[in-house]
Structure formats: structure tokens, C-alpha cells
Scaffold this motif. Structure first.
Motif, PDB file in Angstrom:
ATOM      1  N   ASP A 235      34.867 -34.852   6.626  1.00 30.79           N
ATOM      2  CA  ASP A 235      34.220 -35.998   5.981  1.00 30.79           C
ATOM      3  C   ASP A 235      34.087 -37.206   6.892  1.00 30.79           C
ATOM      4  N   PHE A 236      34.316 -37.014   8.196  1.00 34.41           N
ATOM      5  CA  PHE A 236      34.107 -38.115   9.145  1.00 34.41           C
ATOM      6  C   PHE A 236      32.794 -37.867   9.871  1.00 34.41           C
ATOM      7  N   LEU A 237      31.946 -38.894   9.944  1.00 36.73           N
ATOM      8  CA  LEU A 237      30.593 -38.767  10.486  1.00 36.73           C
ATOM      9  C   LEU A 237      30.466 -39.431  11.850  1.00 36.73           C
ATOM     10  N   TYR A 238      29.725 -38.795  12.731  1.00 33.77           N
ATOM     11  CA  TYR A 238      29.394 -39.404  14.025  1.00 33.77           C
ATOM     12  C   TYR A 238      28.166 -38.692  14.598  1.00 33.77           C
ATOM     13  N   PRO A 239      27.454 -39.326  15.521  1.00 33.96           N
ATOM     14  CA  PRO A 239      26.194 -38.753  16.033  1.00 33.96           C
ATOM     15  C   PRO A 239      26.434 -37.480  16.833  1.00 33.96           C
ATOM     16  N   ASP A 240      25.529 -36.542  16.692  1.00 33.57           N
ATOM     17  CA  ASP A 240      25.526 -35.342  17.525  1.00 33.57           C
ATOM     18  C   ASP A 240      25.108 -35.748  18.933  1.00 33.57           C
TER      19      ASP A 240
ATOM     20  N   LEU B 263      22.791 -42.667   9.494  1.00 37.66           N
ATOM     21  CA  LEU B 263      22.009 -43.166  10.626  1.00 37.66           C
ATOM     22  C   LEU B 263      21.461 -44.566  10.362  1.00 37.66           C
ATOM     23  N   LYS B 264      21.109 -44.836   9.125  1.00 34.77           N
ATOM     24  CA  LYS B 264      20.639 -46.182   8.792  1.00 34.77           C
ATOM     25  C   LYS B 264      21.788 -47.186   8.812  1.00 34.77           C
ATOM     26  N   ALA B 265      22.979 -46.739   8.400  1.00 35.71           N
ATOM     27  CA  ALA B 265      24.132 -47.641   8.378  1.00 35.71           C
ATOM     28  C   ALA B 265      24.515 -48.085   9.782  1.00 35.71           C
ATOM     29  N   VAL B 266      24.402 -47.189  10.759  1.00 35.44           N
ATOM     30  CA  VAL B 266      24.775 -47.546  12.138  1.00 35.44           C
ATOM     31  C   VAL B 266      23.541 -47.882  12.976  1.00 35.44           C
ATOM     32  N   LYS B 267      22.402 -48.047  12.313  1.00 32.14           N
ATOM     33  CA  LYS B 267      21.155 -48.483  12.956  1.00 32.14           C
ATOM     34  C   LYS B 267      20.714 -47.526  14.066  1.00 32.14           C
ATOM     35  N   LEU B 268      20.778 -46.227  13.759  1.00 31.02           N
ATOM     36  CA  LEU B 268      20.273 -45.202  14.668  1.00 31.02           C
ATOM     37  C   LEU B 268      19.033 -44.521  14.102  1.00 31.02           C
ATOM     38  N   PHE B 269      18.477 -45.093  13.036  1.00 29.42           N
ATOM     39  CA  PHE B 269      17.282 -44.534  12.406  1.00 29.42           C
ATOM     40  C   PHE B 269      16.107 -45.449  12.710  1.00 29.42           C
ATOM     41  N   ARG B 270      15.049 -44.874  13.278  1.00 30.03           N
ATOM     42  CA  ARG B 270      13.868 -45.665  13.632  1.00 30.03           C
ATOM     43  C   ARG B 270      12.874 -45.636  12.473  1.00 30.03           C
ATOM     44  N   ASN B 271      12.422 -46.814  12.083  1.00 29.26           N
ATOM     45  CA  ASN B 271      11.512 -46.923  10.945  1.00 29.26           C
ATOM     46  C   ASN B 271      10.349 -47.822  11.316  1.00 29.26           C
ATOM     47  N   ASP B 272       9.150 -47.229  11.378  1.00 26.47           N
ATOM     48  CA  ASP B 272       7.960 -48.013  11.727  1.00 26.47           C
ATOM     49  C   ASP B 272       7.694 -49.121  10.723  1.00 26.47           C
ATOM     50  N   GLU B 273       8.089 -48.890   9.479  1.00 29.69           N
ATOM     51  CA  GLU B 273       7.772 -49.850   8.420  1.00 29.69           C
ATOM     52  C   GLU B 273       8.763 -51.001   8.370  1.00 29.69           C
TER      53      GLU B 273
END
Length: 962
Positions: free
Chosen positions: A268-273, A411-421
Motif C-alpha cells: 500500500d505504499f506508492l512511488y513512481p516506476d 501522480l496528480k498528488a505528486v505533480k507527475l501528471f501532465r495535463n494540457d487543460e
């Protein structure tokens, strides 16, 4: 982070998923974090999560956070989430782990505790050799996996008439398929992919016994049985490692299609691949938003042992994609254009990161292709942050909905998600390269040379200019009054009219840059729309379809477009080079006569690589290279003298004029079919294949003991001697006394000079060893295949025939054993020194260890007894590898070298190490002639000193288990 640090983090719960925890690094970095490139944010998160004050320090994390000012100035450690190995580099790593278990047991520890510290996937994909081949069977489509009864794809299939020719009557078909059996060849066109047996490439009907593939697989398993049994044992006894058996796929494809997590979840611990791998195509995963690049065997083994890789904090080039690509521009047009821009932008040794409104127009297949082409433009990696396109792709590859929701939230919580909008500003980059997709337009090449590119919208006028020009590289010198000549011809009971620019050959070939299956799929979708609109191809045009690989066939058949291509005359003719090498069947005699009679400049259009005049057919003088969908379009038009913007391709149902824009598939349509019909089935089949394994692997017997039962007779797998001096407590660095020089080398000695590679020469020390084991030269195999045998690899170290040893004076893998004065193979001399108890060193010039990272370039010298290298300079990665194996890298003071110091290399050298080493300290070197000089010990930090004191990284980690 250190206790009391103002940067202490609290592990947070993830929004609507309170059971999921993560480090919220975005809060730690504040405004600085928001300006970091996405790829650097991944490095930062890894440094925070792995900060232990020794391998990764708080200053390392802060240096990454201060990337803007520290780039190119500091080295930082990186602990990737996982490791990917292929079998050639994986075998020595796993042999080392097996040997470590043995050593730990002998030293009183628990060998069961010895396992890779970092999740590791090893793909056995480099052992297949082509011993048997048969034209049709060898190249028949076999994408593999899946249910042989899988239903047709979503697109409505077109009924096709069964072929009347039996398989053996079809030119080129050498396999006994059942095409002649009307009971199996009637009804709906076979558009589904079989797992086994292989299909006949001419009829897509099952071949009862795929003998070529079976024979090659049998040879693979027979030749590599020892290695495969060792891998099977490894998969049973080691935790944290997964072995991907043979016949599953290549390392980079399996890494991309099956092993990628995007976000890791452990308890249950999350981190980027993130990943490092020994496969040169590791960079492909950056197209999925997974940070990864290729490294050498020593580095991957270090990561497996729980240590970080180090890299200079890189510059990050932002590549901004804007605008909208031309509707006629294919994926290949876009990928090659971006690659060309990056090559011109000087991105060598840097990270590249993509942003801008145009990124969303690229499919994941486009992105991974661009990322995979890093060697073409020299970047370390090309990173595409995760966005909605990525998530949609992952959905179709089998990720369940709940996992995708958690992934997106994290990914959104750690700002690793890119969103054009999003209104948030883009990261700051070292430099920005702008590429307008609108500037990418489709081209064809011709009419006589592949380098003569013609924009499609200028094709009509350019061909007219070719008619006017003098005969030469482009011109045909046709008199003005004859440029509009028309020659009527009777063919199959109908009259047709031939004129300059008429197309008589149209070949869709999956070749080199057109091997991207999506481009072939575009041709199929265009054909589908054309047939549905009522368009046809004139029967005298020699059309053909050569998919090139099973994967391309998978795209075409699972999407249901093959019948439409067949309806237009583009039927599968085989799976080898054909039209572009001149293997085109003769044109109908009536057409040939008409062309010659009217001196017509007839044209061929193909998606191959060669278009020299007369290559396709002696009466076809103008030949153009084009993308597969354009080949189909020109075939329908029947001429190259057409402006696609203003002139129709032909007349459809109800006499309606049909333009190219009416039937050209949009990128959105193409991506939809690719993702929903093709990608989903591909991944489902791969997953099933991974879970089922294959029969030979499943039946392969292997021991299950905690310790590997070494076979003393084996010439492939042998317990190495790296741990012979393993003790519970580290021993202070011992002085090197009265060492002889094994080799006196010059500048730019590469890892290729040092490391064993290629075939085993019959006169080499390794050949003598294998001969004494009862092997014949035919059974020697290569150094790569025997990397699990340290006896072979040690004998192959410095065995390169191009090695220039100053003691010898000419290129040869020889040296002088000074106590006896004999000239011997390097191994034989080293063996004598070891028997006499005499340590050896190496003298070298500048840039020692240049070239690609090779594990045996450090391991080999260590096993030869080399205690230190004295050089003017080192390639940085190789210097670190020497320390990692237990060899001291010493550097002459500025302005000094063996010549200026009056050294001949025939002296004996003594090196005394103080009780406490420190980074960059100088050591005194004494020679048997009484000369004393100083050198710099190239230990750059406390970790390198610790590794050296412990006898290298392998022994350092092994002591953790005692």
C-alpha cells in the motif's frame, strides 16, 4: 532525511484512498519543485524515499531540488524501482548471487537471505540462433499468445471469395497449408491470429508442423540447456527476481508491454516506476512516463545489490510540440521529423522532455518509438510525462480500473501528471526546442533516387517538371508535344488508357522506417473506406502486400482490414524482401507492349527503400517511395499526375467523386482502432503467454536446493572466486608490495580492448582451456554465451588482437613475464604471477576504460590478480567499476606520466595505504629502482572508500548477511 532536518516529511494518505501512503515530495520542494522538469521530479522523489545518510544523503536530495543551479555540476545517486536484464548480462549477475550464497554459508551466515534487494526481471531473449530457415515458414506470422478461438475484431469483416489455387500451386509457398481444402477455406476471411501452429503466409491457414521454428527452438534449448537450467533454478530459489523464459519476446518489448508498472505499489505504499537495464532499448519505457535508461552490467548488479547508480545531474532539454500535423502525415513522418530536429539541437548526454499542446496528438506507440531512438540523437532519455493518452493506453493493455484510479490520483498528488487543460505553468528547462507539427508534411521520394524528396502536394507539378528536364537523375526529356500522349490497351476484355505518370506497380511493403505496424494499419483503414465508398484499383496494376513480420500481420488481421486490402488487389504475397529488390512478377504482356509502343513513363509506387530506375521492371522508369497508405491511394488514382487536394481519386457508388480526404483515416480513428482492436488483444495474448510459459521451459528440470549444485565439468556455469577472502569483518586495505606491471598501455584503451567479446579464437588461452575440457572448435561458442564461466572470461580478458602493449611493441594479446623473461599470453603471465605470489598492476595513459560499460572489463582484471591501475586519466564509469570490484584506480599528478617520471614498466612497485583513506588523497609509490613519486587515489566519496575497504561491492553486500 537526517533527524531534525527542516525537510522532514510525513508520509501522507492518498485522498480517497486512505490506506494508500506516499511521500508528498511536492510539499517538500514548494515553489522550487513546481519548476522542476517531470523527469527531475522522479529523481527527487527517489532520493527522498531512499535517503539513508550513506548511500543517499540529504545533500543529494537538496542538490536535485536545486537542479536549476546544480545541473552539470554535481553527481547524484539514483535508486531505480527495478532492474531489467537480458540473458547475456543476466547470467554473470545471477552466477554472482549464487556464489554469494555459497560464500555466506561458508562464513556462517544464512544463504536463504541472499536475494536481489531491488526487483529484477531477466528476459532470456539473446540465445536464439537461426540454424534452420525456410523462406515461407521462417517468416510466417506468429505474434504469439492468446486464444486460438478469439473472436474477430470489432470492425465488420468483408466476405472474401476463397482462393482457388492450392497452397503448393502458389509461387513461393513451401509449407503444406490447407488452402486447397474448401471446407477450411470457405466463408469469412481468416482474420484471427493463431498461437500455434504457424500460419501459411500466402493463405493465413494453419501449417500443420512449423518445422523450422520447432527446429530452431530445439537447437536453442539444446545448446543453452545448462544456462536455461541455471535460470530455472534462479527463478525457484531467489526472491525478488522474475525470469521471463525463451520464446516470450525481446527484453525491451516485454519490459514495455508486460513489466511496466508506471506506479509501484508495495504494501500500500506508492512511488513512481523507474528502471535501469542492460538492454540498449530500455529507454522505450520513457514513452509511458517511466524514467529509465541503459547501463552496464556492473551498475545493474550494484542496483540489484541495493546500491544506487550515480549520474551527473543532467541538463534537461524541453521539446515543445505545437500545432496540428497534416492529415496526410503518418506516424513515421512525425517520428522521423522529431528525431531529425533533436539530432540538430545537440541534446547529446542530456535528458529530453516533451511538453506542449502537440504531445497529446502522439499515441503511446509514437512516444515509445521516439524514446527508443535516443541513440539516433544522443540523448540519455526522452521522457513523456503520464497524461490522459497514457492512461487510455494502459486501460486497453489490461490495467484494471481501480489500479488506474489510484495511479492517476497519486501522480496528480505528486505533480507527475501532465495535463494540457491545466492552467499551471510548464517546468523550467535548460533550453527549449520548438517543433511545429504543422510543419511536418508528407513526402514521397523519386522518381529515380531515394534522396530526392517531393512533397505530396507538389507531386503533380514535380512529375511534369521531370518530363521536361533533360535525361539525368530526375529528368526524362519527353518532348512537349508528346507529354499528353495516350495509348489505349485491351486488358481482360476492357479498354484502358495509359499515359505518362500511369501507375503499373503498387507494393505495400513493411520495410525499415515503414515497419511501424500503425502505418500499415493506416493503409488497411484507407482500403476499408475506399471499398466501402465504391473505389477500385485498375486490374492491370501489379499490386502486392508484404507485411514483413508477424506483428504487422497481427495489426492488419485483428483490426479486420486484410479483406479490404485484398479486395483492392493488395493480397499477402510473402514475408521477405520482394518488390524493392526487383522481385516483381512481370507485367502483363499487353501492358508492357503498350508502354514500349508509346514510350510511356510508367510509374511504380512502393513503401520500400530502393527505387532506382528500372529496378522494379525494365519498362517502369519512374519509381516513388511512399508511405503504405499513400501507395494504396496512388494505386486507386492510377496515376501520380494528381493533386489530391483538388482532384478526386475516382468515382464511387452513385457516380459520386471521392477525394483522398474523404477516405484518409484521421489520427484519432487510427489511434482508436489501434488501442481498442489491436493493442488490447496484443497485451491480453502476451499476458496469457507469460502466465502459461511454454512447454519446453515448463518441462525443463532444474534443482530446487538453496545452494546451486555446481557441476565441475560444466564449461558454461562456474562458481567465481570473487568471495574467496570473504570474512565477517572488513580488513584494512593491504599494501601492494613489489608488484610487477602486467601490461604497459597507452592512451584510449577501451573496454573492448579489456573485456572478452565475440568469438573465441582457436589460438587463445580460452580456446586452450575449452580444448582441455574436451570441446572442439565448433563447440567453443562465444564469450557472450560463456559469461557464466569465470575461467573462460578471465582467459579472454585482454585477449583482443588489437591490444597494444608497449612491452611487445605491436598489437597482440601478449605480455612479458619478467621473472622468467618469457613472452606469454596475458592470462598465462598473470597465472604465473599468481602462483609465485606476486601482485600485478597496470600502467596506462589517458582515458583508460573508454567506451561502453562492460562488467568483465573490471571483473576480468580483478581475477587476473590486478591490484591497482596507474593511469593518466580514466573514463568515469569504468573508474567506478574498478572500485566496485576492488581495484584501486590511481592517477598521475597533472603533467606527470610514466615517461616524464622515467618509468620503463620493468620495475617493481610498492603502494602503501594509510589506515584511514579520504577522498582525493595522494599516495606515495616506491619502485625497486629507488624512485618515489605521488599519485592521486581516485576515491571521490566515502561510499567509494567503504566499497574499496570491503573488497568491492559484492563483498560489501555479502557481509550484510553474516
Amino acid at each position: 532525511l537526517a533527524p531534525g532536518s527542516p525537510y522532514q516529511l510525513v508520509i501522507e494518505a492518498l485522498g480517497n484512498y486512505p490506506q494508500k501512503k506516499f511521500y508528498n515530495v511536492s510539499k517538500l520542494g514548494g515553489a522550487k519543485y513546481d519548476t522542476l522538469p517531470y523527469s527531475i521530479r522522479v529523481l527527487f522523489e527517489s532520493s527522498i524515499r531512499n535517503c539513508d545518510g550513506f548511500l543517499v544523503k540529504e545533500t543529494d536530495a537538496m542538490n536535485i531540488l536545486d537542479w536549476k543551479t546544480k545541473q552539470n555540476n554535481v553527481e547524484v545517486p539514483f535508486c531505480p524501482a527495478r532492474v531489467v536484464l537480458q540473458d547475456f548480462t543476466g547470467i554473470p549477475a545471477m552466477v554472482d548471487f549464487a556464489a554469494m550464497r555459497e560464500a555466506v554459508r561458508n562464513a556462517g551466515g544464512d544463504p536463504v537471505k541472499v536475494n536481489p534487494a531491488c526487483p529484477t526481471d531477466l528476459t532470456v531473449d539473446h540465445s536464439l540462433q537461426i540454424d534452420f530457415s525456410k523462406c515461407a515458414i521462417q517468416n510466417a506470422p506468429n505474434p504469439g499468445g492468446g486464444d486460438s478461438q478469439r473472436p474477430m475484431a470489432k470492425l465488420s469483416p468483408l466476405k472474401a471469395q476463397p482462393r482457388k489455387l492450392p497452397c503448393r500451386g502458389q509461387t513461393g509457398c513451401k509449407g503444406p497449408c490447407s488452402a486447397g481444402d474448401s471446407s477450411r477455406n470457405s466463408g469469412q476471411f481468416a482474420a484471427q491470429i493463431e498461437n500455434t501452429p504457424i500460419l501459411c503466409p500466402f493463405h493465413l491457414q494453419p501449417v500443420p508442423e512449423p518445422e523450422t521454428v520447432l527446429k530452431n527452438q530445439e537447437m536453442e534449448f539444446g545448446r543453452n540447456r545448462e544456462r536455461l537450467q541455471f535460470f530455472k533454478w534462479s527463478s525457484k530459489v531467489f526472491k525478488n527476481i522474475s525470469i521471463i523464459p525463451p520464446e516470450t519476446g525481446m527484453a525491451h518489448q516485454v519490459n514495455l508491454e508486460y513489466l511496466s508498472r508506471v506506479v509501484f505499489e508495495v504494501k500500500d505504499f506508492l512511488y513512481p516506476d523507474s528502471v535501469v537495464g542492460t538492454d540498449s532499448h530500455t529507454t522505450m519505457v520513457n514513452g509511458l512516463g517511466i524514467l529509465g535508461w541503459g547501463v552496464g552490467g556492473i551498475e545493474t548488479e550494484a542496483v540489484m545489490l541495493g546500491m544506487p547508480v550515480t549520474l551527473t545531474l543532467p541538463e534537461v532539454v524541453g521539446c515543445e510540440l505545437t500545432g496540428t500535423a497534416s492529415p496526410l502525415a503518418t506516424s513515421i513522418d512525425i517520428v522521423l521529423s522529431i528525431t531529425k530536429h533533436l539530432r540538430q539541437a545537440d541534446v547529446a548526454g542530456k535528458f529530453v522532455e516533451f511538453f506542449g499542446s502537440g504531445v497529446s496528438q502522439l499515441s503511446v506507440a509514437d512516444r515509445t518509438t521516439i524514446a527508443n531512438m535516443c541513440p539516433e540523437y544522443g540523448a540519455i532519455l526522452s521522457f513523456f510525462p503520464v497524461d490522459n493518452v497514457t492512461l487510455k493506453h494502459l486501460k486497453h493493455t489490461g490495467f484494471d480500473k481501480a489500479k488506474l484510479e489510484v495511479m492517476e490520483a497519486y501522480l496528480k498528488a505528486v505533480k507527475l501528471f501532465r495535463n494540457d487543460e491545466s492552467s499551471s505553468r510548464e517546468p523550467e528547462y535548460s533550453q527549449v526546442v520548438q517543433i511545429s507539427l504543422s510543419s511536418i508534411i508528407p513526402y514521397v521520394s523519386g522518381p529515380k533516387r531515394s534522396q530526392d524528396r517531393v512533397a505530396v502536394n507538389n507531386m503533380k507539378s514535380d512529375f511534369q517538371a521531370c518530363l521536361n528536364e533533360k535525361s539525368g537523375v530526375k529528368g526524362f526529356q519527353i518532348a512537349v508535344e508528346k507529354q499528353n500522349d495516350i495509348v489505349p490497351v485491351q486488358y481482360e476484355g476492357n479498354e484502358y488508357k495509359l499515359s505518362h505518370g500511369c501507375i503499373v506497380i503498387a507494393a505495400v511493403i513493411s520495410c525499415t522506417n515503414n515497419c511501424n505496424p500503425s502505418v500499415m494499419l493506416a493503409a488497411g483503414l484507407l482500403a476499408k473506406k475506399a471499398v466501402e465508398a465504391g473505389l477500385v484499383v485498375k486490374p492491370y496494376i501489379r499490386t502486392s502486400l508484404s507485411p514483413g513480420s508477424g506483428m504487422v500481420t497481427h495489426y492488419l488481421s485483428s483490426s479486420g482490414v486484410l479483406p479490404y486490402l485484398s479486395k483492392l488487389g493488395f493480397e499477402v504475397v510473402g514475408y521477405g524482401c520482394s518488390t524493392c529488390v526487383g522481385n516483381t512478377a512481370p507485367l502483363p504482356e499487353a501492358i508492357r507492349n503498350a508502354i514500349k509502343q508509346g514510350d510511356i513513363i510508367a510509374c511504380g509506387v512502393l513503401s520500400g527503400t530502393k527505387n532506382f530506375e528500372g529496378r522494379l521492371c525494365d519498362c517502369v522508369r519512374a519509381n516513388y517511395l511512399a508511405s503504405p497508405p499513400l501507395v494504396v491511394a496512388y494505386a486507386i488514382a492510377g496515376t501520380v499526375r494528381i493533386d489530391f487536394e483538388t482532384e478526386p481519386l475516382g468515382t464511387g457508388f452513385n457516380g459520386k467523386s471521392i477525394y483522398l480526404r474523404d477516405i484518409w483515416p484521421t489520427r484519432r480513428e487510427l489511434h482508436t482502432v489501434e488501442e481498442e482492436c489491436v493493442i488490447s488483444s496484443m497485451f491480453k495474448e502476451l499476458k496469457e503467454k507469460m502466465e502459461k510459459g511454454n512447454k519446453r521451459w515448463n518441462l525443463l528440470e532444474a534443482p530446487e536446493s538453496t545452494l546451486f549444485p555446481w557441476d565441475l565439468k560444466s564449461t558454461y556455469i562456474r562458481c567465481p572466486s570473487f568471495f574467496d577472502k570473504l570474512t565477517k569483518e572488513p580488513v584494512s586495505p593491504q599494501p601492494i608490495e613489489n608488484a610487477h606491471v602486467l601490461l604497459y598501455l597507452g592512451d584510449s584503451v577501451t573496454t573492448d580492448h579489456i573485456s572478452p567479446a565475440g568469438s573465441i579464437a582457436r589460438s587463445s588461452a580460452a580456446a586452450k582451456y575449452l580444448t582441455n575440457k574436451g570441446l572442439t572448435p565448433r563447440e567453443f561458442n562465444s564469450y557472450g554465451a560463456r559469461r557464466g564461466n569465470d575461467a573462460v572470461m578471465t582467459r579472454g580478458t585482454f585477449a583482443n588482437i588489437k591490444l597494444l602493449n608497449k612491452f611487445i611493441g605491436k598489437p597482440a594479446p601478449k605480455t612479458i613475464h619478467f621473472p622468467s623473461g618469457q613472452t606469454l599470453d596475458v592470462f598465462e603471465a598473470a597465472e604465473l604471477y599468481q602462483k609465485e605470489g606476486i601482485p600485478v598492476i597496470i600502467l596506462a595513459g589517458k582515458k583508460y576504460g573508454l567506451g561502453s560499460s562492460r562488467d568483465w572489463a573490471a571483473k576480468g582484471p580483478f581475477l587476473l590478480g590486478v591490484k591497482a591501475v596507474l593511469a593518466e586519466g580514466y573514463e568515469k564509469v569504468h573508474k567506478s567499476q574498478l572500485i566496485g570490484i576492488g581495484i584501486a584506480p590511481l592517477q598521475f599528478l597533472p603533467g606527470e606520466n610514466p615517461s616524464t617520471l622515467g618509468l620503463t614498466g620493468r620495475e617493481q612497485f610498492s603502494i602503501l595505504f594509510p589506515p584511514e583513506l579520504s577522498p582525493g588523497m595522494t599516495l606515495d609509490i616506491k619502485t625497486s629502482t629507488g624512485k618515489v613519486f605521488s599519485m592521486i587515489a581516485l576515491f571521490e566519496n566515502d561510499m567509494e572508500i567503504t566499497l574499496y575497504k570491503y573488497g568491492g561491492s559484492l563483498n560489501f553486500v555479502a557481509r550484510r548477511f553474516l
